[in-house]
Design a protein around this motif. Structure first.
Motif, mmCIF file in Angstrom:
data_model
loop_
_atom_site.group_PDB
_atom_site.id
_atom_site.type_symbol
_atom_site.label_atom_id
_atom_site.label_comp_id
_atom_site.label_asym_id
_atom_site.label_seq_id
_atom_site.Cartn_x
_atom_site.Cartn_y
_atom_site.Cartn_z
ATOM 1 N N VAL A 152 0.894 -1.034 -0.154
ATOM 2 C CA VAL A 152 0.212 0.039 -0.127
ATOM 3 C C VAL A 152 0.961 1.121 -0.189
ATOM 4 C CG1 VAL A 152 -1.768 -1.240 1.123
ATOM 5 C CG2 VAL A 152 -0.261 0.239 2.462
ATOM 6 N N ILE A 183 -2.258 -2.552 -3.736
ATOM 7 C CA ILE A 183 -3.499 -1.647 -3.840
ATOM 8 C C ILE A 183 -3.093 -0.275 -4.553
ATOM 9 C CG2 ILE A 183 -5.123 -0.445 -2.364
ATOM 10 C CD1 ILE A 183 -4.997 -3.472 -2.000
ATOM 11 N N ASP A 233 -3.144 4.767 2.816
ATOM 12 C CA ASP A 233 -3.684 3.210 2.991
ATOM 13 C C ASP A 233 -3.002 2.732 4.203
ATOM 14 O OD1 ASP A 233 -5.964 3.381 1.258
ATOM 15 O OD2 ASP A 233 -4.864 2.831 -0.249
#
Length: 500
Positions: free
Chosen positions: A361, A413, A365
Motif C-alpha cells: 500500500v 493496492i 492506506d
C-alpha cells in the motif's frame, strides 16, 4: 495465370496449416502481400478497371479501419511503435519516414481519438511484432506507456527498445503547468521504470534516431537488444550489483577463497568455475567462456583492449570489480526454457524467510493496513510482509522486491488518492514475471485530490487511462482485479489459504 493460381493455392495451404516456419516469417509476409495483391487484381480485372495498389498499405498500419478484420487475417508487423501519443510527433516526423525508407513494416497505434476499444487491437499487434519500439516523451503524462513498458520489460525483454525523455521542472503538459508534486511523481515513475529495465539488462536510449538505427540492426542481424553495445549508442546500464539481487558479501568471500596470495586478482577460468556452482550457470568450456566475456558489455567496459588477445587464455586474471561484473553476466545467462531467471514461478525460498502475504500500500492506506488488514490476516493464521512507505522508489525497491519474491501471494493496492504511477508499473512488471498477485485498482474520481492538490480533468483522464491498461492486462493474464479494497483483501486471504 497458372503460376499465379499455384501461388494463391500455396498461400491458402500455408494459412490453413499455419506452418509458417516452412518458408520463414519474411517470406510468409511477402507471400501474404502477394496473395492480397493478386486477389484484388483479379477482382479489379473482372470489373475492367485499373489495378489499384492500395493493398500495399497493409505493409504499414496506423490502427485505423482495422476493427472489423478478424485476427487470422491480420499481419505480423516487424515493429510496434508504442509509448507517448498525442500531441507527440516522433512517429510521423522521425520513426515512420525512417522505417519506410528502410523497408521495415510497422504498426502505429496513434490515433486522433483514443478509446478503450483499441486496447485489444493494440495488444494483438504487440504480441506479434518482432521489435517493440517505445518512446516515453515528456509531452504527455505517460501513465499507460510506463505501465506497458514495465510489463514488456518482463515479457519481451529481448525485443524491447526504449527511449526516455525526462520531465523538466515547471514544464507544461497539454497546456497545463506541471506542479512540483506531479513532477516528482512523474520522475519517480521514470526512475522506477529505468530500474526495472536495467534489472533485465535492457538498454535505454536518449534519441529516437539512435533507437531506430538499433531497431534496424536487431532486425537485420537477428540479435537481442542485450547484444547491443555502447558503440551502438546505448546508455550504459548503471544498476549496482546489490540492486540486481547479487550478494556482494558472498561474492567477496568467493573471491577471497581463490585469492590465496592476496594480490587482488584471480584466474578467470577458476573464477568462472566457482561462479558456475554459486549461480548455476551452465558454461563448461574456456572457449565458450571467452565468447560470453567478449559479448558482455558490462564486463568489456572493465578490461583493456589487449586483454583477450593473450595467447594462453588460462593465464587471464581478473580483479574483484571484474569478478562482480562476470557474476552479474553469469546470473543473467541462467535460463530456463528461454526465460530469464527473473521469472518467479520456480523461485526457491527458504522456509525461514517465507511469508504467506505481501501487502503493498502507499500513502494513507497505511492506516487501513494497520487497523484492518493486519488484524484480519493474523486472525486467519497467516504471516505477512508489509510495506512501510509512502511511495515505491528505487531506494526501497530491491528490498521490497525480495520480500515480494519471498511471499506466496502479493496484494497491491492502487488507490484513488494517488497518481499511482510507480505502483501500477510495479504491478504490471510483476504480472509479466508470473508472480502470484491480487490487485485492487481504484479509479480516480472527477474531483480527485492528491496530497491536497486537485487534479485537472485532463490529469484524471490520463491517470485513469493507465488504470484501464493495467486492469485489462491483469484480466487477460488471469490476475484477479478488484475496485473494493476489502473484497481484494478477503480474496487474497482465501487464495493463500488454498495455496497452503
Amino acid at each position: 495465370m497458372l503460376s499465379l493460381a499455384y501461388w494463391v493455392h500455396m498461400y491458402k495451404e500455408w494459412r490453413l496449416t499455419k506452418n509458417y516456419l516452412i518458408i520463414g516469417p519474411l517470406a510468409y509476409i511477402m507471400l501474404q502481400e502477394f496473395y492480397i495483391f493478386v486477389t484484388e487484381l483479379a477482382h479489379l480485372c473482372s470489373e475492367r478497371t485499373a489495378a489499384s495498389m492500395s493493398a500495399t498499405r497493409l505493409l504499414h498500419c496506423d490502427g485505423k479501419g482495422t476493427n472489423n478484420k478478424s485476427s487470422s487475417n491480420r499481419m505480423a508487423y516487424e515493429v510496434f511503435l508504442g509509448g507517448s501519443c498525442n500531441p507527440t510527433t516522433w512517429r510521423s516526423e522521425i520513426a515512420i519516414p525512417t522505417l519506410q525508407r528502410l523497408g521495415i513494416t510497422y504498426y502505429n497505434p496513434q490515433v486522433s481519438h483514443w478509446g478503450p476499444e483499441l486496447i485489444a487491437q493494440e495488444y494483438e499487434a504487440k504480441q506479434t511484432a518482432k521489435v517493440l519500439l517505445f518512446v516515453i516523451d515528456n509531452q504527455t503524462r505517460n501513465s499507460a506507456g510506463i505501465i506497458e513498458a514495465a510489463q514488456l520489460a518482463a515479457t519481451r525483454r529481448e525485443s524491447l527498445i526504449l527511449v526516455i525523455y525526462p520531465y523538466r521542472q515547471g514544464q507544461t503538459i497539454l497546456d497545463e503547468t506541471v506542479s512540483i508534486q506531479e513532477y516528482c511523481d512523474l520522475m519517480n515513475g521514470l526512475l522506477v521504470l529505468q530500474y526495472l529495465m536495467e534489472r533485465q539488462r535492457i538498454p535505454i536510449f536518449e534519441s529516437v534516431s539512435i533507437a531506430l538505427n538499433c531497431t534496424s540492426k536487431v532486425l537485420r542481424e537477428e540479435i537481442h537488444v542485450q547484444d547491443l553495445h555502447a558503440d551502438d549508442g546505448i546508455r550504459p546500464i548503471k544498476i549496482s550489483f546489490g540492486q540486481n539481487g547479487m550478494d556482494l558479501l558472498m561474492l567477496r568471500e568467493i573471491f577471497r577463497s581463490m585469492d590465496i596470495n592476496d594480490n587482488g586478482t584471480v584466474n578467470l577460468e577458476e573464477a568462472w568455475i566457482a561462479l558456475q556452482s554459486s549461480v548455476k550457470c551452465n558454461v563448461s568450456s574456456m572457449p565458450e567462456l571467452l565468447s560470453v566475456v567478449n559479448k558482455s558489455e558490462a564486463y568489456r567496459t572493465l578490461i583493456d583492449d589487449g586483454f583477450l588477445a593473450k595467447k594462453d587464455p588460462t593465464e587471464l586474471r581478473i580483479n574483484f570489480e571484474q569478478f562482480c561484473a562476470l557474476a552479474m553476466e553469469s546470473a543473467w545467462r541462467v535460463k530456463s526454457n528461454g526465460v530469464s531467471c527473473e521469472n518467479w514461478t520456480n523461485f526457491f525460498v527458504p522456509e525461514s524467510e517465507k511469508r504467506d502475504l505481501y501487502v503493498g500500500v502507499i500513502g494513507k492506506d497505511q492506516f487501513w493496513l494497520e487497523t484492518t488488514a493486519i488484524p484480519s490476516i493474523e486472525s486467519s493464521g497467516l504471516s505477512l510482509y508489509r510495506s512501510s512507505l509512502n511511495e515505491y522508489n528505487v531506494k526501497v525497491l530491491p528490498q521490497e522486491l525480495q520480500r515480494m519474491k519471498n511471499s506466496r501471494l502479493i496484494l497491491l493496492i492502487v488507490p484513488q488518492h494517488s497518481r499511482g504511477i510507480t505502483i501500477m508499473a510495479l504491478a504490471a512488471h510483476l504480472i509479466g514475471l508470473r508472480a502470484k498477485l491480487v490487485l485492487c485498482v481504484q479509479t480516480l474520481p472527477e474531483d480527485c485530490l492528491v496530497s491536497g492538490e486537485k487534479l485537472t480533468e485532463q490529469a484524471v483522464k490520463d491517470y485513469n487511462r493507465g488504470r484501464m491498461y493495467l486492469s485489462d492486462y491483469a484480466t487477460r493474464e488471469g490476475v484477479p482485479v478488484f475496485q473494493n479494497i476489502a473484497d481484494a483483501l478477503q480474496h487474497a486471504i482465501q487464495l493463500v489459504q488454498h495455496l497452503c
